[in-house]
Every structure is written in C-alpha cells, then in structure tokens.
Design an enzyme around this catalytic site. Sequence first.
Site, PDB file in Angstrom:
ATOM      1  N   PRO A   7       8.447 -36.645 -13.402  1.00  0.00           N
ATOM      2  CA  PRO A   7       7.877 -37.478 -12.229  1.00  0.00           C
ATOM      3  C   PRO A   7       8.751 -38.162 -11.642  1.00  0.00           C
ATOM      4  CG  PRO A   7       7.163 -38.295 -14.529  1.00  0.00           C
ATOM      5  CD  PRO A   7       8.356 -37.194 -14.495  1.00  0.00           C
ATOM      6  N   GLN A  68       0.198 -38.697 -14.912  1.00  0.00           N
ATOM      7  CA  GLN A  68       1.025 -39.811 -15.548  1.00  0.00           C
ATOM      8  C   GLN A  68       0.447 -41.094 -15.268  1.00  0.00           C
ATOM      9  OE1 GLN A  68       5.201 -41.642 -14.871  1.00  0.00           O
ATOM     10  NE2 GLN A  68       5.429 -40.485 -16.970  1.00  0.00           N
ATOM     11  N   CYS A  98       9.529 -46.487 -16.613  1.00  0.00           N
ATOM     12  CA  CYS A  98       9.785 -47.206 -15.195  1.00  0.00           C
ATOM     13  C   CYS A  98      10.733 -48.114 -15.419  1.00  0.00           C
ATOM     14  CB  CYS A  98       8.641 -47.299 -14.686  1.00  0.00           C
ATOM     15  SG  CYS A  98       8.990 -47.962 -12.945  1.00  0.00           S
ATOM     16  N   ASN A 199      15.939 -35.652 -21.418  1.00  0.00           N
ATOM     17  CA  ASN A 199      15.686 -35.887 -19.918  1.00  0.00           C
ATOM     18  C   ASN A 199      16.868 -36.794 -19.523  1.00  0.00           C
ATOM     19  OD1 ASN A 199      14.187 -38.151 -17.960  1.00  0.00           O
ATOM     20  ND2 ASN A 199      14.590 -36.260 -17.181  1.00  0.00           N
ATOM     21  N   GLY A 200      17.498 -36.606 -18.468  1.00  0.00           N
ATOM     22  CA  GLY A 200      18.725 -37.385 -17.945  1.00  0.00           C
ATOM     23  C   GLY A 200      19.831 -36.561 -17.493  1.00  0.00           C
TER      24      GLY A 200
END
Length: 321
Positions: A7, A68, A98, A199-200
Amino acid sequence: MTLLLAPMEGLLDFVLRDVLTRVGGVDRCVSEFIRITGTLLPDKVFLRYLPELRHGGRTLAGVPVRAQLLGSDPVSMAENAARLAALGPEGIDLNFGCPANVVNRHGGGAALLKEPERIAAVVEAVRRAVPPHLPVSAKMRLGYHDASLARECAQAMQAGGACELVVHARTKADGYRPPAYWEQIPAVRDAISIPVVANGEIWTVADAQRCREVSGCSALMLGRGMVADPGLALAIRSADAGDADVPALPWSALQPHLSDFWRLVCEDLEPRQRAGRLKQWLNLLRRRFPEGEAAYQQVRTMTDQQDITQWLHRQPMPDPA
C-alpha cells in the site's frame, strides 16, 4: 513463495493496482490506508478506497486485495472493521508503519510503535470484531526513533491475533531514505511464530534475492520497485524457477498498460488529479526504462487531458507478433 503489492498512499491506489496486477506475478495486494478517527465510516468511503469490493474483493485480474485500516482507538477501529468486513474484503490489515507527521501527531501509524500494549489492544479489538475466517494482518516499521521495541511490537501484534506481519525494514525516523535494514528482520522473526514478510528497497531481482538471504523471509512485499518496474514480480518468479536469463519486461509491452492506466485515471479520478497521476508514474518508470525518461520529458509540461490522450495515441504500439 509469496509476493505482495504494497500500500502506498497517493501512489499505489486502485487504478495502479488494477494495471500492475494485469502485468502479473503478484499474489495479493493491500489497499492504501483508510484512516479511522472517531466516526463510523459509511460504506461509500470503503468502496472509494477499494472499488474491488464490488468484484469479490479482487482486482479485475483476479488478485485479492486486503483492506488496510489506520487508527489508534480500539473501539472505533473494531466498529469500522466490522462494517468493512460485511463488504467482503480478502482480509483486514492494520497500519503501524505510516511515518507521516500528520498521522503520527494523532497517535496513528508508526507512533504506536512506542507503545506495544496499545498495539495489542487495537489488534485484539479488530480480531474480535470480524468473522473468524477473515484474516487480520499487520504492517510495522522497525520502530519510531530506533528499533529497540521491534520485538515487543511484533509480539503485541501476534498476541492480539494477527496472522501475518509485514516488516518495513526502516524506522519512522529513517523515512524512505535508503538503505532498508533487512539484517534487523531476523530478530523480529525469532520473536514470533506467525509468518513475516520483508519490505523495503526491493528494486531488482538481485535486491529480492539478497533481501531473502539477509532477512530469512521467503515472502516479500514490493512497493516503489514494482511501480518503477511492473515486470519485477514476474522477473523474481522467473529467477526462482531457475531461469538463467531472466527476461525483463520491455517498454513495448508496458505501453498498452500505460494507455489502460490513463483511461482508468480519466474515468475514476477528479480532472485536477489526472495529469499528475500519469506524470507520477512516468517519473518512477524512468528509473528503469530509458523510454520512460523520454516519455516523462514529453508529458512533463502537459496539463490538458486531450493533449495527453493524443500523445498516447501517437506512441508506437507493440508488434502483435
């Protein structure tokens, strides 16, 4: 081996999800976060973020989309999760990552990584509020200022009932600056028993392979790397299958998807948003494609929808053969 589409607020919305899942290779998507404050949102808000709810919770290519939610109040999160669950999403994901200051100031997103006990309360409330068959997962960063509470936060999510955890391998303080600290994910994995997704900073097949090796995670979530190279998921799968020469998605194969993207943007977004969305995608595509650089420079100063449509029609189409 699982590949998820991340997302990304203001970038990876339902339009781009639709187009990227048509290219292929993605197992599941997660929507942009739906911010939950003190009110019970009407169905139309959930449908605005996830039009896929009208199609069984899947993109038109058939890829499931998990919704989400972002918020810090357990009661409000639970009430909204229950309403959302009635619309038939593939599952519900909870945002604890976030980094936006406007979100963190109100105690949402990565701000909760300072208070594992509050994380557990939110996850537990949502888990209790939705049907048992509906997956409830979570996404976190390594921490707020540092990664000192990463294990405790992950344990809180599992204790609350999360069935899967995506770890964005940066802190809130790191923002989106490279690198991603994949080497810190094993400590999180070792602290819990539910599946962990890394992730990343996964931009290439080599990045994906190194991320798996360093993090110990077989499942990956792709974000900007997939937007910049829509063929990335397919290329990772080819490499996993042992293809010595992993084929790259050529620009010619991407052009019809650009046209589809522009058509969907014009159908679904406000006029003032349309040109900017195409430029935003081209700006990332030029990282991977020389032709993307040329296209971006040609479109960069255009604002009129008709001019952009005519420009797209002038682009050479791929050879059917």
